[in-house]
Design a protein around this motif. Structure first.
Motif, PDB file in Angstrom:
ATOM      1  N   VAL A  82       0.836  -1.207   0.000  1.00 10.70           N
ATOM      2  CA  VAL A  82       0.000   0.000   0.000  1.00 10.70           C
ATOM      3  C   VAL A  82       0.872   1.259   0.000  1.00 10.70           C
ATOM      4  O   VAL A  82       0.578   2.232  -0.701  1.00 10.70           O
ATOM      5  N   ASN A 140       0.780   4.198  -2.776  1.00 16.51           N
ATOM      6  CA  ASN A 140       0.412   5.571  -2.393  1.00 16.51           C
ATOM      7  C   ASN A 140       1.561   6.569  -2.451  1.00 16.51           C
ATOM      8  O   ASN A 140       1.330   7.771  -2.474  1.00 16.51           O
ATOM      9  N   GLN A 189      -1.969   7.803   5.623  1.00 18.24           N
ATOM     10  CA  GLN A 189      -3.157   7.185   5.015  1.00 18.24           C
ATOM     11  C   GLN A 189      -2.960   5.680   4.832  1.00 18.24           C
ATOM     12  O   GLN A 189      -3.877   4.887   5.044  1.00 18.24           O
ATOM     13  N   SER A 190      -1.747   5.315   4.436  1.00 18.06           N
ATOM     14  CA  SER A 190      -1.452   3.898   4.192  1.00 18.06           C
ATOM     15  C   SER A 190      -1.535   3.102   5.496  1.00 18.06           C
ATOM     16  O   SER A 190      -2.068   1.988   5.525  1.00 18.06           O
ATOM     17  N   GLN A 200      -3.286   3.896   8.068  1.00 18.61           N
ATOM     18  CA  GLN A 200      -4.701   3.830   8.456  1.00 18.61           C
ATOM     19  C   GLN A 200      -5.420   2.735   7.664  1.00 18.61           C
ATOM     20  O   GLN A 200      -6.196   1.955   8.211  1.00 18.61           O
ATOM     21  N   GLU A 201      -5.094   2.696   6.348  1.00 20.29           N
ATOM     22  CA  GLU A 201      -5.756   1.738   5.458  1.00 20.29           C
ATOM     23  C   GLU A 201      -5.452   0.294   5.869  1.00 20.29           C
ATOM     24  O   GLU A 201      -6.334  -0.549   5.901  1.00 20.29           O
TER      25      GLU A 201
END
Lengths: 142, 493
Positions: B135, B139, B318-319, B321-322
């Motif tokens: 990820v 990203n 963000q990664s 979190q994902e």
């Protein structure tokens, strides 16, 4: 699709440098040296060009001397790749003296460009006259 | 009399050094008639011998010939051959009539490192590392042969140049604390995008939010060992927890700015009658129109780089979190610090007992000011400035602190990494990228890379031992050890 050869017979050869890329380039004339320097750059970064659309660009550069024009020439090709994704497999040097270069280059969008080149540098750059023509060693910041 | 090497520089041998102590060696000005200041090399004996294995020290002697230098040229233990100035070099020129040299900053203006840390225990997250690497790779694009994650119109690019990480804050890519914990608070005053060419803007407008290639990377680490528990606690570093390192710079935008000014300064050195041992060291007086124009453009690139690392930090968050958010709930990454290691800065330093204004050029060297420095957030002021030292791929990295003592030794600077010892050509010949990736994965390090050839060039054995480099800066008193990190996932362009 066009790919660029990396054999010593091509007018250039990669040499060792601790952190960056260096290559030796030679030619019977200054114009040929400049052409080989461009081909060497493309071979080192593993360029492959699309078949079409074909594009033509005329390049005008100024410099304080031939070394300065050689660096500016390679940096122009790096810029044309990063800003327009172009590479060139046909190079015609139309004018080359100690202060200016004019060239017509033909090529296409690149399908492959494996390495980020930050710039061609002036590091210890001298174009030497040899019995066979001219030679120089270029250092690229990668 | 000195001998010349094949490339026209002056060869340096071990007997040319005066040993000051176990970690400091001097080449006096008597070595070469054109040297204006001595060269001080910070190294143990083995690292000194490594440095003599290429043209690093010859390049340092060339730098010592520039006009307007003060003190000495300081060489870090991770030094290696570059172009013009060696990587791992620090020089200071007197303001206002000393020089500024774009080549002594380097093409990747404000190349630097950011470290974020978390309270996520590696043991609990270990099974997610492969997914996390994938990820992060998606990203945080390399941008090689492609476009960036945040395309910018030219007028917005000018805002990035002026505001740096502040632009990213306005866009929702940052927390206020990130800026407080960034060198110069993520923005150099006096950036002049009007001194940046259209060509540089064309190159940079599509590359914001990209890592680049070469030695640039994004890495997930586990905090392996803490050496200063008190400092680590204040910094939020917990042994066994995950951290993230981001190493990149100003991308094609900075590269083109340096290219443009190195070209233009070829005329400037003729105009100002400056004699150079290597044309890559072109320079102009700090108070000249040329010098001031470069300084304004360099600051624009520096601010672009601060915004770039901030955008990548946002993508890293963000990664996390994902991938870890649903399982962990709290996956917030808190910034430790962000430092530059290719920059010229106007600073005040004490030279022979007098405080004077100088332009400190650090190329492959990190500012490392000691305790009390007002440019730090209040929680770090008693500690000194955090210094982030990435190791080679697959090896340890370090978090250090600046010291008071380095002021007189290195103009408040220290090392920036491991430093190469093997050429990229040889590494490509001797190492297969796919095998290296397999070996690293067997050691528990997830690897994602844009090119196996590029991966081979960055093989760990192409670099010095970062632990030895850190021991040297620690013994030399130019940095203080806080914590060591070990990689668990590596993303390379």
């Amino acid at each position: 699709m066009t790919a660029f050869s990396n054999s010593p017979a091509s007018g250039f050869q990669e040499i060792d440098h601790t952190a960056d890329w260096a290559y030796q380039v030679w030619g019977k004339s200054l114009a040929e040296l400049f052409t080989h320097a461009a081909q060497g750059l493309y071979a080192l970064v593993g360029v492959e060009l699309a078949t079409e659309p074909r594009v033509v660009r005329t390049i005008h550069l100024t410099g304080v001397d031939s070394e300065s024009l050689l660096v500016a020439w390679l940096n122009e090709l790096i810029h044309l790749h990063e800003s327009e994704n172009l590479g060139f497999d046909q190079i015609e040097i139309l004018r080359l003296d100690g202060a200016a270069l004019q060239a017509e280059v033909r090529g296409a969008p690149t399908q492959q460009w494996l390495k980020d080149i930050k710039a061609a540098t002036y590091h210890n750059l001298v174009i030497h006259s040899t019995e066979k023509g001219f030679e120089a060693t270029l250092v690229l910041d990668v | 009399m000195q001998s010349l090497d094949a490339e026209g520089g002056t060869m340096v041998n071990k007997q040319d050094f005066r040993r000051i102590n176990d970690y400091l060696w001097e080449i006096p000005t008597s070595f070469h008639p054109a040297m204006n200041v001595p060269v001080w090399v910070f190294a143990d004996e083995s690292l000194l011998e490594d440095a003599l294995g290429d043209l690093s020290i010859t390049q340092a002697v060339n730098v010592a010939q520039l006009p307007g230098l003060v003190g000495h040229v300081a060489i870090m233990p991770d030094v290696h051959q570059g172009y013009g100035m060696p990587i791992g070099g620090v020089m200071a020129t007197r303001a206002p009539d000393g020089v500024i040299s774009p080549g002594a900053v380097g093409y990747d203006i404000n190349c630097g490192v950011r470290v974020l840390t978390s309270e996520i225990e590696y043991k609990a997250a270990q099974s997610y590392m492969n997914d996390l690497a994938s990820v992060l790779y998606r990203n945080c694009p390399s941008g090689v042969g492609g476009k960036g994650s945040i395309p910018l119109p030219i007028e917005e690019l000018d805002k990035v140049c002026r505001q740096g990480a502040g632009w990213a804050l306005d866009q929702g890519y940052a927390f206020a604390e990130d800026l407080a914990r960034t060198e110069e608070f993520g923005r150099l005053e006096g950036a002049q995008p009007e001194n940046v060419s259209k060509r540089a803007k064309e190159r940079g407008k599509g590359q914001l939010g990209t890592l680049g290639a070469g030695n640039h990377f994004l890495e997930v680490d586990v905090i392996d060992q803490v050496f200063d528990p008190e400092a680590a606690e204040i910094m939020g570093l917990q042994a066994g927890c995950l951290a993230v390192q981001i190493h990149c710079g100003s991308r094609g935008f900075g590269h083109q700015i340096c290219t443009d000014y190195v070209h233009d300064f070829q005329w400037a050195v003729i105009h100002y009658g400056i004699h150079l041992p290597d044309r890559e060291l072109v320079c102009a007086p700090l108070d000249s129109p040329e010098g001031q124009a470069y300084l304004g453009a360099m600051k624009a690139a520096a601010n672009y780089a601060f915004a770039n690392r901030q955008a990548l930090a946002h993508h890293a968050r963000q990664s996390f979190q994902e991938v870890l958010g649903p399982a962990r709930g709290t996956s917030h990454l808190r910034q430790i610090y962000d430092i530059a290691h290719n920059m010229a800065k106007m600073e005040i330093h004490r030279i022979e007992g007098q405080a004077i204004a100088v332009c400190v050029h650090r190329k492959g060297a990190t500012r490392a000011f000691g305790p009390g420095f007002e440019g730090l957030p209040p929680e770090y002021r008693p500690l000194g400035q955090p210094v982030l030292v990435p190791g080679s791929m697959g090896t340890e990295s370090w978090i250090l602190l600046g010291t008071e003592a380095n002021e007189e030794l290195t103009f408040g600077s220290t090392c920036h990494g491991a430093g190469r010892v093997m050429s990229r050509r040889r590494a490509k010949r001797e190492v297969r990228g796919d095998r290296l990736r397999h070996e690293l994965e067997k050691e528990g390090i997830s690897v994602r890379a844009g090119s196996m050839r590029g991966l081979a060039e960055e093989a760990p054995r192409a670099y010095k031992d970062v632990n030895r480099v850190v021991e040297t800066v620690s013994h030399a008193g130019i940095a203080h050890k806080v914590a060591r990190l070990k990689p668990v996932a590596v993303v390379k362009g």
